[in-house]
Design a protein around this motif. Structure first.
Motif, mmCIF file in Angstrom:
data_model
loop_
_atom_site.group_PDB
_atom_site.id
_atom_site.type_symbol
_atom_site.label_atom_id
_atom_site.label_comp_id
_atom_site.label_asym_id
_atom_site.label_seq_id
_atom_site.Cartn_x
_atom_site.Cartn_y
_atom_site.Cartn_z
ATOM 1 N N TYR A 243 0.831 -1.207 0.000
ATOM 2 C CA TYR A 243 0.000 0.000 0.000
ATOM 3 C C TYR A 243 0.864 1.255 0.000
ATOM 4 O O TYR A 243 1.671 1.472 0.898
ATOM 5 C CB TYR A 243 -0.908 0.008 1.228
ATOM 6 N N LEU B 154 -0.087 5.202 -0.827
ATOM 7 C CA LEU B 154 -1.110 6.162 -1.238
ATOM 8 C C LEU B 154 -0.570 7.158 -2.251
ATOM 9 O O LEU B 154 -1.254 7.510 -3.215
ATOM 10 C CB LEU B 154 -1.652 6.899 -0.012
ATOM 11 N N LYS C 175 -2.204 7.887 -5.940
ATOM 12 C CA LYS C 175 -2.627 9.216 -6.376
ATOM 13 C C LYS C 175 -1.981 9.579 -7.710
ATOM 14 O O LYS C 175 -2.605 10.178 -8.586
ATOM 15 C CB LYS C 175 -2.270 10.263 -5.319
ATOM 16 N N THR D 4 -9.391 1.456 -0.215
ATOM 17 C CA THR D 4 -8.803 2.554 -0.980
ATOM 18 C C THR D 4 -8.116 2.031 -2.229
ATOM 19 O O THR D 4 -8.299 2.562 -3.337
ATOM 20 C CB THR D 4 -7.774 3.317 -0.122
ATOM 21 N N GLU D 5 -7.325 0.972 -2.073
ATOM 22 C CA GLU D 5 -6.642 0.375 -3.220
ATOM 23 C C GLU D 5 -7.645 -0.143 -4.238
ATOM 24 O O GLU D 5 -7.462 0.024 -5.446
ATOM 25 C CB GLU D 5 -5.733 -0.766 -2.742
ATOM 26 N N TYR E 257 -7.942 11.734 -2.571
ATOM 27 C CA TYR E 257 -7.743 12.048 -1.161
ATOM 28 C C TYR E 257 -8.954 11.615 -0.339
ATOM 29 O O TYR E 257 -8.820 11.076 0.768
ATOM 30 C CB TYR E 257 -7.518 13.552 -0.974
ATOM 31 N N ALA F 85 -9.111 7.940 -0.009
ATOM 32 C CA ALA F 85 -8.092 7.476 0.938
ATOM 33 C C ALA F 85 -8.505 7.680 2.384
ATOM 34 O O ALA F 85 -7.788 7.268 3.305
ATOM 35 C CB ALA F 85 -6.774 8.198 0.684
ATOM 36 N N GLU G 183 -8.952 10.590 3.960
ATOM 37 C CA GLU G 183 -8.363 11.761 4.615
ATOM 38 C C GLU G 183 -9.450 12.758 5.017
ATOM 39 O O GLU G 183 -10.466 12.911 4.341
ATOM 40 C CB GLU G 183 -7.349 12.432 3.685
#
Length: 210
Positions: free
Chosen positions: A60, A62, A66, A93-94, A155, A158, A160
């Protein structure tokens, strides 16, 4: 001439794949370029004639996800092949970012089979006209998300917070909150969990409203 970029930090992977590609070398392609997996972005910027990226994705990262998302937004004609260790081991997320930014996602469990799948995809994709309007990313991002929303999308996926995104992008936190709400509205969801669920469903051309 067209070029293929292979990005991996594994010498074994690079040797195996370059050998496999050489066995079926096409006259329209030069010898593949190679780069460390975390330097693919710089390599693509330096070589605009690269038509395909093959990335060995091991853990992983990020920032890397992105960059993949950004590359596909600005170079939709670039074909992206990602090889992962286990598809089942990808986190939410992945799962979303890889499945929206790449054209071919392969599992590394059967390395020989994966190599042959890559070779087959590479050369079949060069012979058949590739309609980028049919990629998952294009269906999800165009015309549903505007430029600011597409910028913030990775983002948000992910996980955030608005303040974290604002600090990374230089955008006002209130604007981040506004665009997050717009993104959720466009995909008919209320939170990040529902957004993950929306992306796990099969795509239909009329799935999302503008």
């Amino acid at each position: 001439m067209n070029m293929i970029l292979i990005a991996s930090s594994s010498g074994f992977f690079l040797e195996g794949l370059t050998t496999a590609l050489a066995l079926t070398q096409q006259k329209d392609f030069q010898q593949p370029l190679v780069a460390p997996h975390d330097a693919f972005y710089e390599a693509l910027m330096a070589h605009p004639n690269v038509k395909m990226l093959i990335l060995d994705y091991r853990r992983y990262e990020l920032k890397l996800l992105k960059l993949l998302f950004e590359i596909k937004r600005f170079r939709p004609e670039l074909k992206i092949v990602i090889i992962v260790k286990e598809k089942e081991a990808l986190n939410a997320t992945e799962h979303v970012l890889l499945n929206t930014a790449v054209d071919c996602l392969l599992d590394k469990n059967d390395s020989l089979k994966s190599m042959m799948q890559i070779v087959s995809f590479v050369y079949s994709a060069t012979k058949v006209p590739f309609d980028v309007s049919h990629t998952r990313l294009q269906k999800l991002l165009h015309p549903q998300l505007n430029e600011k929303e597409a910028l913030l999308f990775p983002y948000i996926v992910a996980g955030e917070k608005n303040k974290e995104i604002a600090a990374e992008t230089g955008m006002d936190p209130k604007l981040v909150s506004y665009y997050r709400t717009r993104i959720y509205h466009k995909y008919h969801v209320h939170n990040i969990v529902e957004l993950y669920s929306a992306f796990s469903k099969p795509i239909a051309t009329d799935s999302f409203a503008v």
